[in-house]
Design an enzyme around this catalytic site. Structure first.
Site, PDB file in Angstrom:
ATOM      1  N   CYS A 206       2.193  -4.863  10.936  1.00 14.64           N
ATOM      2  CA  CYS A 206       3.380  -5.379  11.629  1.00 14.64           C
ATOM      3  C   CYS A 206       3.944  -6.624  10.932  1.00 14.64           C
ATOM      4  O   CYS A 206       5.145  -6.693  10.647  1.00 14.64           O
ATOM      5  CB  CYS A 206       3.057  -5.672  13.091  1.00 14.64           C
ATOM      6  SG  CYS A 206       1.511  -6.569  13.346  1.00 14.64           S
TER       7      CYS A 206
HETATM    8  N1  NAP Z   1      -0.846  -3.515  17.937  1.00 12.99           N
HETATM    9  C1  NAP Z   1       0.070  -3.659  16.971  1.00 12.99           C
HETATM   10  O1  NAP Z   1       1.100  -4.335  17.139  1.00 12.99           O
HETATM   11  C2  NAP Z   1      -0.123  -2.966  15.646  1.00 12.99           C
HETATM   12  C3  NAP Z   1       0.934  -2.998  14.726  1.00 12.99           C
HETATM   13  C4  NAP Z   1       0.783  -2.359  13.483  1.00 12.99           C
HETATM   14  C5  NAP Z   1      -0.406  -1.718  13.191  1.00 12.99           C
HETATM   15  N2  NAP Z   1      -1.414  -1.724  14.100  1.00 12.99           N
HETATM   16  C6  NAP Z   1      -2.643  -1.017  13.733  1.00 12.99           C
HETATM   17  O2  NAP Z   1      -2.644   0.211  14.452  1.00 12.99           O
HETATM   18  C7  NAP Z   1      -3.989   0.594  14.778  1.00 12.99           C
HETATM   19  C8  NAP Z   1      -4.112   0.773  16.294  1.00 12.99           C
HETATM   20  O3  NAP Z   1      -3.761  -0.462  16.877  1.00 12.99           O
HETATM   21  P1  NAP Z   1      -3.633  -0.647  18.452  1.00 12.99           P
HETATM   22  O4  NAP Z   1      -3.019  -1.969  18.643  1.00 12.99           O
HETATM   23  O5  NAP Z   1      -3.012   0.550  19.056  1.00 12.99           O
HETATM   24  O6  NAP Z   1      -5.171  -0.727  18.855  1.00 12.99           O
HETATM   25  P2  NAP Z   1      -5.836  -0.535  20.285  1.00 12.99           P
HETATM   26  O7  NAP Z   1      -4.865  -0.860  21.357  1.00 12.99           O
HETATM   27  O8  NAP Z   1      -7.113  -1.293  20.235  1.00 12.99           O
HETATM   28  O9  NAP Z   1      -6.134   1.023  20.351  1.00 12.99           O
HETATM   29  C9  NAP Z   1      -6.963   1.685  19.455  1.00 12.99           C
HETATM   30  C10 NAP Z   1      -7.503   2.944  20.146  1.00 12.99           C
HETATM   31  O10 NAP Z   1      -8.379   3.596  19.236  1.00 12.99           O
HETATM   32  C11 NAP Z   1      -9.488   4.160  19.960  1.00 12.99           C
HETATM   33  N3  NAP Z   1     -10.678   3.794  19.196  1.00 12.99           N
HETATM   34  C12 NAP Z   1     -11.235   2.584  19.080  1.00 12.99           C
HETATM   35  N4  NAP Z   1     -12.270   2.619  18.222  1.00 12.99           N
HETATM   36  C13 NAP Z   1     -12.374   3.864  17.782  1.00 12.99           C
HETATM   37  C14 NAP Z   1     -13.224   4.526  16.861  1.00 12.99           C
HETATM   38  N5  NAP Z   1     -14.186   3.890  16.217  1.00 12.99           N
HETATM   39  N6  NAP Z   1     -13.014   5.853  16.630  1.00 12.99           N
HETATM   40  C15 NAP Z   1     -12.052   6.519  17.265  1.00 12.99           C
HETATM   41  N7  NAP Z   1     -11.215   5.929  18.158  1.00 12.99           N
HETATM   42  C16 NAP Z   1     -11.368   4.621  18.396  1.00 12.99           C
HETATM   43  C17 NAP Z   1      -9.480   3.553  21.345  1.00 12.99           C
HETATM   44  O11 NAP Z   1      -9.191   4.582  22.258  1.00 12.99           O
HETATM   45  P3  NAP Z   1     -10.305   5.459  22.974  1.00 12.99           P
HETATM   46  O12 NAP Z   1     -11.454   4.574  23.294  1.00 12.99           O
HETATM   47  O13 NAP Z   1      -9.591   5.981  24.148  1.00 12.99           O
HETATM   48  O14 NAP Z   1     -10.632   6.480  21.936  1.00 12.99           O
HETATM   49  C18 NAP Z   1      -8.310   2.605  21.374  1.00 12.99           C
HETATM   50  O15 NAP Z   1      -7.515   2.764  22.529  1.00 12.99           O
HETATM   51  C19 NAP Z   1      -4.883  -0.549  14.237  1.00 12.99           C
HETATM   52  O16 NAP Z   1      -5.385  -0.192  12.996  1.00 12.99           O
HETATM   53  C20 NAP Z   1      -3.930  -1.724  14.127  1.00 12.99           C
HETATM   54  O17 NAP Z   1      -4.320  -2.662  13.140  1.00 12.99           O
HETATM   55  C21 NAP Z   1      -1.300  -2.310  15.325  1.00 12.99           C
END
Ligand code: NAP
Length: 341
Positions: free
Chosen positions: A147
């Site tokens: 981001c």
């Molecule tokens: N948040 C932002 O603004 C943003 C912006 C750009 C990029 N990103 C990137 O996008 C990705 C997701 O971010 P997010 O903010 O959506 O994260 P998040 O809210 O923490 O969600 C990640 C999801 O992945 C699942 N998970 C966690 N550990 C796992 C594992 N080891 N194997 C499989 N599933 C797993 C979990 O769902 P379950 O437990 O239901 O499986 C969790 O809800 C990250 O890499 C982050 O760096 C985020």
């Protein structure tokens, strides 16, 4: 009409849910697969009733994904997607984490403390459509940018491509809403710690530094140093980056350069000198705003970039990339205005 069967792994997270919201209204897309480790076997309606989706959450299963999907979005923590991607050699995959973002695997391995085996054999593109549209069209694997890097790179790209920097050090003071950290249970993300509070975190050592520097080197043709200080702001979404760099161009010349560079871009809006954006301008939308000021006393150009971290900074951009992979108009499903107020 092109029909696209889409899957989302990690749909229960913040970027996963944003993907679901955008894809639900995408005219070409049918969501055919959603997975969750924590809620496998439950329906989306049970976990999040407001999604109005009775789709059942499944375990992550590469064989099922290959059967059910034309494209997969992996919305997982960095490090959790790479092995799955390798199990799907002919699938179009857009990874929202960092596992496919780097050209040089050793940079990733140093900053993320994880090995990427056979990375050199993986043909992929850095998913910043405004800069790499042609490359994205030619691959199956896209590393969706971080981001902050999205905000900062789009804010400096025209200047770097033009070579109009008089010093190779760039200073970035960035502010992000709390959703940028994903769903977290830790104390530091709880209401009383965040509300009416402001703090810097990971100054200089944030993992987005090497990503920005690798991409800037490609644009500028030489090493650039980014001194980066991110801050956590008591709001849900949004990033505002204030970027300081040295340039001999005056503000009107910079404005013209950016207008020319982004003239054809649907989602990038260059503001006239004297107009400054706020995060609400992009709240819930894929649009980004860029503005400028210049301190002529010390030749410091100030660039201000604003976007929604979950949309242009993540899931909106991922859908823009999907549109490119399937050769449909890039803005499809992404035209909504921000929520206001
Ligand atoms: N948040 C932002 O603004 C943003 C912006 C750009 C990029 N990103 C990137 O996008 C990705 C997701 O971010 P997010 O903010 O959506 O994260 P998040 O809210 O923490 O969600 C990640 C999801 O992945 C699942 N998970 C966690 N550990 C796992 C594992 N080891 N194997 C499989 N599933 C797993 C979990 O769902 P379950 O437990 O239901 O499986 C969790 O809800 C990250 O890499 C982050 O760096 C985020």
């Amino acid at each position: 009409m092109t029909r696209i069967r889409a899957g989302i792994v990690g749909v229960t997270g913040y970027t996963g849910m944003e993907l679901l919201r955008i894809l639900k209204n995408h005219p070409n897309v049918q969501i055919t697969y959603v997975s969750s480790k924590s809620f496998s076997g439950k329906s989306m309606n049970e976990v999040y009733p407001f999604t109005l989706q009775d789709k059942v959450l499944e375990d992550v299963n590469a064989k099922k994904i290959a059967e059910d999907c034309d494209v997969l979005f992996t919305a997982l923590p960095s490090g959790a997607s790479y092995e799955l991607v390798k199990e799907l050699p002919s699938m179009k995959v857009i990874d929202l984490g960092a596992d496919l973002r780097f050209d040089d695997a050793s940079i990733y391995e140093r900053w993320y403390a994880k090995k990427l085996t056979d990375y050199d054999r993986t043909k992929r593109a850095y998913g910043l459509p405004e800069l790499y549209r042609n490359e994205i069209r030619q691959v199956n694997l896209v590393g969706n940018p971080g981001c902050y890097p999205t905000c900062v790179l789009l804010s400096v790209a025209p200047l770097l491509k033009e070579g109009s920097l008089s010093d190779k050090n760039i200073f970035v003071d960035a502010k992000s809403g709390v959703s940028g950290a994903g769903k977290k249970e830790e104390l530091e993300y709880s209401f009383c710690e965040i509300n009416e509070n402001l703090k810097a975190y990971n100054p200089v050592i944030h993992r987005h530094v090497p990503e920005m520097e690798e991409q800037m080197k490609k644009l500028f043709g030489d090493e650039i140093t980014v001194t980066f200080v991110p801050h956590l702001v008591p709001m849900t979404r949004g990033i505002l980056s204030t970027i300081y760099l040295k340039s001999d161009l005056n503000v009107d010349e910079v404005y013209k350069l950016y207008c020319d560079s982004y003239e054809a871009e649907r989602f990038i809006h260059v503001l006239k000198p004297g107009i400054y954006p706020s995060t609400k301008w992009s709240y819930g939308s894929n649009h980004m705003y860029i503005s400028f000021a210049k301190d002529e006393r010390n030749k410091t150009l100030i660039i201000i970039g604003v976007l929604d971290n979950l949309v242009k900074g993540a899931s909106g951009q991922a859908v823009q990339n999907m549109n490119l992979l399937f050769s449909i108009p890039e803005n499809t499903g992404l035209e909504s205005n921000p929520f206001y107020p």
